[in-house]
Structures are given as structure tokens and as C-alpha cells.
Write an enzyme that holds these catalytic residues in place. Structure first.
Site, PDB file in Angstrom:
ATOM      1  N   HIS A 115      31.397  36.664  35.764  1.00  0.00           N
ATOM      2  CA  HIS A 115      32.605  37.801  35.774  1.00  0.00           C
ATOM      3  C   HIS A 115      33.643  37.400  35.074  1.00  0.00           C
ATOM      4  CE1 HIS A 115      30.873  39.260  39.920  1.00  0.00           C
ATOM      5  NE2 HIS A 115      30.248  39.858  39.037  1.00  0.00           N
ATOM      6  N   CYS A 146      46.261  43.850  15.716  1.00  0.00           N
ATOM      7  CA  CYS A 146      45.605  45.001  15.215  1.00  0.00           C
ATOM      8  C   CYS A 146      46.600  46.184  16.323  1.00  0.00           C
ATOM      9  CB  CYS A 146      44.208  45.290  15.778  1.00  0.00           C
ATOM     10  SG  CYS A 146      43.708  45.482  17.682  1.00  0.00           S
TER      11      CYS A 146
HETATM   12  C1  BJW Z   1      33.346  30.595  52.747  1.00  0.00           C
HETATM   13  C2  BJW Z   1      34.656  29.808  52.551  1.00  0.00           C
HETATM   14  C3  BJW Z   1      34.416  28.276  52.634  1.00  0.00           C
HETATM   15  C4  BJW Z   1      34.979  31.566  52.747  1.00  0.00           C
HETATM   16  N1  BJW Z   1      33.110  27.805  52.484  1.00  0.00           N
HETATM   17  N2  BJW Z   1      32.001  29.941  52.376  1.00  0.00           N
HETATM   18  C5  BJW Z   1      29.762  51.761  44.409  1.00  0.00           C
HETATM   19  C6  BJW Z   1      30.840  52.276  43.814  1.00  0.00           C
HETATM   20  C7  BJW Z   1      31.452  51.678  42.754  1.00  0.00           C
HETATM   21  C8  BJW Z   1      30.738  50.713  42.145  1.00  0.00           C
HETATM   22  C9  BJW Z   1      29.562  50.417  42.724  1.00  0.00           C
HETATM   23  C10 BJW Z   1      29.092  50.838  43.885  1.00  0.00           C
HETATM   24  N3  BJW Z   1      28.020  50.625  44.276  1.00  0.00           N
HETATM   25  C11 BJW Z   1      27.800  49.467  43.292  1.00  0.00           C
HETATM   26  C12 BJW Z   1      28.675  49.365  42.295  1.00  0.00           C
HETATM   27  C13 BJW Z   1      28.816  48.468  41.458  1.00  0.00           C
HETATM   28  C14 BJW Z   1      29.714  47.294  41.565  1.00  0.00           C
HETATM   29  C15 BJW Z   1      29.671  46.764  42.975  1.00  0.00           C
HETATM   30  O1  BJW Z   1      28.806  46.090  43.181  1.00  0.00           O
HETATM   31  N4  BJW Z   1      30.349  47.172  43.875  1.00  0.00           N
HETATM   32  C16 BJW Z   1      30.308  46.863  45.143  1.00  0.00           C
HETATM   33  C17 BJW Z   1      31.572  46.143  45.856  1.00  0.00           C
HETATM   34  C18 BJW Z   1      29.711  48.017  46.141  1.00  0.00           C
HETATM   35  N5  BJW Z   1      29.651  46.472  40.337  1.00  0.00           N
HETATM   36  C19 BJW Z   1      30.193  46.641  39.262  1.00  0.00           C
HETATM   37  O2  BJW Z   1      30.821  47.376  38.994  1.00  0.00           O
HETATM   38  C20 BJW Z   1      29.664  45.715  38.303  1.00  0.00           C
HETATM   39  N6  BJW Z   1      29.234  46.264  37.061  1.00  0.00           N
HETATM   40  C21 BJW Z   1      28.296  47.005  36.799  1.00  0.00           C
HETATM   41  O3  BJW Z   1      27.707  47.310  37.934  1.00  0.00           O
HETATM   42  O4  BJW Z   1      28.243  47.564  35.661  1.00  0.00           O
HETATM   43  C22 BJW Z   1      27.121  48.577  35.517  1.00  0.00           C
HETATM   44  C23 BJW Z   1      27.752  49.768  35.169  1.00  0.00           C
HETATM   45  C24 BJW Z   1      28.439  49.946  33.981  1.00  0.00           C
HETATM   46  C25 BJW Z   1      28.941  51.037  33.701  1.00  0.00           C
HETATM   47  C26 BJW Z   1      28.933  52.183  34.994  1.00  0.00           C
HETATM   48  C27 BJW Z   1      28.722  51.898  36.064  1.00  0.00           C
HETATM   49  C28 BJW Z   1      27.716  50.784  36.185  1.00  0.00           C
HETATM   50  C29 BJW Z   1      30.964  44.595  37.917  1.00  0.00           C
HETATM   51  C30 BJW Z   1      31.208  43.897  39.033  1.00  0.00           C
HETATM   52  C31 BJW Z   1      32.826  43.303  38.754  1.00  0.00           C
HETATM   53  C32 BJW Z   1      33.306  42.338  39.710  1.00  0.00           C
HETATM   54  N7  BJW Z   1      34.427  41.725  39.582  1.00  0.00           N
HETATM   55  C33 BJW Z   1      35.322  41.008  40.675  1.00  0.00           C
HETATM   56  C34 BJW Z   1      36.452  40.671  39.933  1.00  0.00           C
HETATM   57  C35 BJW Z   1      37.542  41.507  40.328  1.00  0.00           C
HETATM   58  C36 BJW Z   1      38.866  41.321  39.359  1.00  0.00           C
HETATM   59  C37 BJW Z   1      39.539  39.955  39.658  1.00  0.00           C
HETATM   60  O5  BJW Z   1      38.947  38.799  39.888  1.00  0.00           O
HETATM   61  O6  BJW Z   1      40.719  39.817  39.350  1.00  0.00           O
HETATM   62  O7  BJW Z   1      34.581  39.757  40.894  1.00  0.00           O
HETATM   63  S1  BJW Z   1      35.220  41.951  42.067  1.00  0.00           S
HETATM   64  C38 BJW Z   1      35.108  40.398  43.050  1.00  0.00           C
HETATM   65  O8  BJW Z   1      33.920  40.567  43.818  1.00  0.00           O
HETATM   66  C39 BJW Z   1      34.936  39.241  41.944  1.00  0.00           C
HETATM   67  C40 BJW Z   1      34.065  38.312  42.556  1.00  0.00           C
HETATM   68  O9  BJW Z   1      33.451  37.691  41.752  1.00  0.00           O
HETATM   69  C41 BJW Z   1      33.149  39.480  43.340  1.00  0.00           C
HETATM   70  C42 BJW Z   1      32.133  38.859  44.350  1.00  0.00           C
HETATM   71  O10 BJW Z   1      32.923  38.262  45.547  1.00  0.00           O
HETATM   72  P1  BJW Z   1      32.593  36.913  46.395  1.00  0.00           P
HETATM   73  O11 BJW Z   1      33.027  36.064  45.395  1.00  0.00           O
HETATM   74  O12 BJW Z   1      31.673  37.186  47.154  1.00  0.00           O
HETATM   75  O13 BJW Z   1      34.258  36.895  47.258  1.00  0.00           O
HETATM   76  P2  BJW Z   1      34.275  37.549  48.799  1.00  0.00           P
HETATM   77  O14 BJW Z   1      35.657  37.317  48.886  1.00  0.00           O
HETATM   78  O15 BJW Z   1      33.570  39.011  48.948  1.00  0.00           O
HETATM   79  O16 BJW Z   1      33.366  36.576  49.606  1.00  0.00           O
HETATM   80  C43 BJW Z   1      33.812  35.365  49.979  1.00  0.00           C
HETATM   81  C44 BJW Z   1      32.745  34.676  50.884  1.00  0.00           C
HETATM   82  O17 BJW Z   1      33.244  33.385  51.066  1.00  0.00           O
HETATM   83  C45 BJW Z   1      32.818  35.291  52.340  1.00  0.00           C
HETATM   84  O18 BJW Z   1      31.485  35.700  52.732  1.00  0.00           O
HETATM   85  C46 BJW Z   1      33.426  34.213  53.149  1.00  0.00           C
HETATM   86  O19 BJW Z   1      32.807  34.217  54.703  1.00  0.00           O
HETATM   87  C47 BJW Z   1      33.002  32.909  52.456  1.00  0.00           C
HETATM   88  N8  BJW Z   1      33.986  31.986  52.639  1.00  0.00           N
HETATM   89  N9  BJW Z   1      35.730  30.315  52.953  1.00  0.00           N
HETATM   90  C48 BJW Z   1      32.094  28.503  52.551  1.00  0.00           C
HETATM   91  N10 BJW Z   1      35.474  27.323  52.886  1.00  0.00           N
HETATM   92 ZN    ZN Z   2      43.058  43.514  18.393  1.00  0.00          ZN
END
Ligand code: BJW
Ligand code: ZN
Length: 243
Positions: A115, A146
Site C-alpha cells: 500500500h 511541471c
Molecule cells: C492487533 C494489535 C496488536 C490491533 N497485536 N493485532 C466496495 C466498495 C469500494 C471498494 C471496494 C469494495 N469492495 C472491495 C473494494 C476494494 C477495496 C477494498 O478492499 N475495500 C474494503 C474495505 C471493502 N480495495 C481497494 O480499493 C484497493 N484497490 C483495488 O481494489 O484496486 C482495483 C480497482 C481499481 C480501479 C477501480 C476499482 C478497483 C486498494 C486498497 C488500498 C487500501 N489503502 C489503505 C490506506 C488508506 C490510506 C492511508 O493509510 O492513509 O490501506 S486502507 C487501510 O486498510 C490501509 C491498510 O493497509 C488497510 C488494511 O488495514 P489493516 O492493516 O488490516 O488495519 P485494521 O485497522 O483494519 O486492522 C488492524 C488489526 O490489528 C485488527 O484486526 C486488530 O484486532 C489488530 N490488532 N492491535 C496484534 N497489538
Molecule cells: Zn510533475
């Protein structure tokens, strides 16, 4: 305590750690979802997609500058460093969804970033890359030579993941003997599909999380607790066994 896992480790060479925000929670970086998650305070649809940035670049840029400050004031925790120590015993690959750069700062050798990375920026038009240190205190999004806006190198919703990082991650998952899923809710795709690839290829899948998730009933082993405690403990037991 981790007998089954230690047995698996004793016959394993290639290990993958697939990590999410939870691994950095103990470094003081908030997760996204859940009660303490940043999406409770800030709306993803206003901040984490390209149209939001083009609509209000100042707001989105400020939000990332605020997040960069948190990241810069944080340090890798025992979960990150345990993963580095696993390299003494195994061929280790880290696949991370995190943008905080903490695996690299901890010293992990092979890290795939699905990501992006909050320390980097690039121009929306000519794609020229910039380090964040080039504009440490800028409140408004800086402009490229640019004339276009410079944006954070983060994969926002609706954007494609970096193909080289994704392809390399798929390969590492397929070839892994053990696949650890650490601190992720496993709901964001396509990143979450990497776990299914590992499972289908016959890898032993171990989930470490403080709470059950979407995938907990499909993994080979679920270890409930903090990654900053469980990972060092596994490593300790491994060391005792190999003495
Ligand atoms: C502990 C702990 C401790 C706590 N020890 N554990 C429906 C609508 C719209 C979109 C979609 C849809 N269905 C699917 C999609 C696609 C979408 C998606 O998946 N959405 C879902 C939310 C439904 N995906 C995308 O859009 C992706 N791209 C894509 O599909 O491209 C194809 C495409 C192209 C063109 C058109 C259409 C499609 C891109 C996804 C990019 C995600 N980006 C983010 C960044 C946000 C910005 C930022 O950082 O500023 O990435 S979102 C956010 O979530 C971030 C993370 O990497 C990602 C995952 O989250 P993560 O790491 O799992 O965190 P949490 O908070 O969810 O969980 C933490 C966990 O830790 C918990 O389980 C706790 O219990 C645990 N924990 N402390 C161990 N000490
Ligand atoms: Zn540029």
C-alpha cells in the site's frame, strides 16, 4: 506452549510475515478500524481516495503531514524486531500493508510494500518521485516543476496496488512453508487474497491478532494476543529448542 508451531518451524525454510496496522499499534501508531481506529475520527471517503485529494489537496496533505509526524516519532517495537531475528533461522519475507516504514527501520531485509510508503511522494502528472524530507513543514501540498500537485505515495481506495510488489508477494506466499498473518483485519482486497494463495499452496497459516477476524476460523493456528509479545515469545522458544 507453541508445540505445534515449533514442530512446523523445525521442518520449515521459507517464512512469510503478512502484516497490518496491528503490528505497529504497540509503537503508538493507531490502527484503521475498531474503537481506537483512525476511521472513527476521520472519514476514509474524504481522505483516502484520489478524487478527495483533487477536491481538497490541502486537507488531505495536512492529514498526511500529521500522520508523518506520528510515524517519525515512533520506533519499531518487539514485534518488528522479532521478525528481523527470525532471519537468523529462516528465509524471511515481509509483506506489509503498512505505510509506516517500520519494518525497514527495524532492519528487515526483504520487505514488499503493498500500500505504498508514507515517507515518499510523487507528482500526480509526471510521476516524478520526492522524499518527504524535501518538504518537512509544508502545510499545503507542494507543486512539482511541471506545475501539478505532489501526492503521498499511498495506495488509496480504488487504486491499483504496485504490480511488482504484488507479484513478488504472490510468489513468496506460494513458496512459503509458514505464513504468519499479523495484526490485520484481512478485509481489504486484493491484499487479503495473498493469505488464500498461501493456504491453497499448502502453507501452514498462523494468525496473530488480539481479536478474531474474518479468517480466524480458516487458519491452521490462531494465536490470540499482542504481536509484540507473541512473536518474541515464539522466537524465545525456538532458541531454547535449538540450543
Ligand atoms: C492487533 C494489535 C496488536 C490491533 N497485536 N493485532 C466496495 C466498495 C469500494 C471498494 C471496494 C469494495 N469492495 C472491495 C473494494 C476494494 C477495496 C477494498 O478492499 N475495500 C474494503 C474495505 C471493502 N480495495 C481497494 O480499493 C484497493 N484497490 C483495488 O481494489 O484496486 C482495483 C480497482 C481499481 C480501479 C477501480 C476499482 C478497483 C486498494 C486498497 C488500498 C487500501 N489503502 C489503505 C490506506 C488508506 C490510506 C492511508 O493509510 O492513509 O490501506 S486502507 C487501510 O486498510 C490501509 C491498510 O493497509 C488497510 C488494511 O488495514 P489493516 O492493516 O488490516 O488495519 P485494521 O485497522 O483494519 O486492522 C488492524 C488489526 O490489528 C485488527 O484486526 C486488530 O484486532 C489488530 N490488532 N492491535 C496484534 N497489538
Ligand atoms: Zn510533475
Amino acid at each position: 506452549m507453541y508445540d505445534e508451531l515449533l514442530t512446523q518451524l523445525s521442518i520449515s525454510k521459507r517464512i512469510v510475515f503478512f502484516t497490518g496496522a496491528g503490528i505497529s499499534a504497540e509503537s503508538g501508531i493507531p490502527t484503521f478500524r475498531g474503537e481506537e481506529g483512525i476511521w472513527q475520527k476521520f472519514r476514509p471517503e474524504e481522505l483516502a481516495n484520489f478524487s478527495a485529494f483533487m477536491r481538497n489537496p490541502k486537507l488531505v496533505w495536512e492529514w498526511y503531514q500529521y500522520r508523518r509526524k506520528i510515524v517519525r516519532d515512533s520506533l519499531p517495537n518487539p514485534g518488528h524486531t522479532a521478525i528481523v531475528d527470525f532471519e537468523k533461522y529462516f528465509d524471511v519475507t515481509v509483506i506489509t500493508q503498512n505505510v509506516d516504514n517500520l519494518h525497514n527501520r527495524a532492519g528487515s531485509k526483504k520487505v514488499y510494500e503493498l500500500h505504498g510508503n508514507i515517507e515518499r511522494n510523487y507528482c500526480v502528472r509526471c510521476k516524478k518521485r520526492f522524499d518527504y524530507k524535501e518538504f518537512p513543514d509544508t502545510e499545503s501540498p507542494p507543486l512539482c516543476d511541471c506545475g501539478s500537485n505532489i501526492r503521498p505515495d499511498i495506495v488509496w481506495f480504488g487504486e491499483y496496488l504496485p504490480q511488482d510488489q504484488f507479484a513478488a508477494s504472490e510468489k513468496a506466499a506460494e513458496q512459503s512453508d509458514i505464513f504468519f498473518v499479523v495484526g490485520t483485519s484481512s478485509i481489504v482486497y486484493p491484499a487479503a487474497s495473498i493469505t488464500s494463495i498461501a493456504k491453497s499452496a499448502g502453507s501452514f497459516v498462523v494468525e496473530i491478532n488480539i481479536a478474531e477476524t474474518e479468517i480466524s476460523n480458516r487458519v491452521n493456528l490462531f494465536l490470540k494476543g499482542k504481536s509484540g509479545e507473541i512473536l518474541p515469545e515464539i522466537l524465545n522458544q525456538l532458541k531454547m529448542k535449538s540450543l
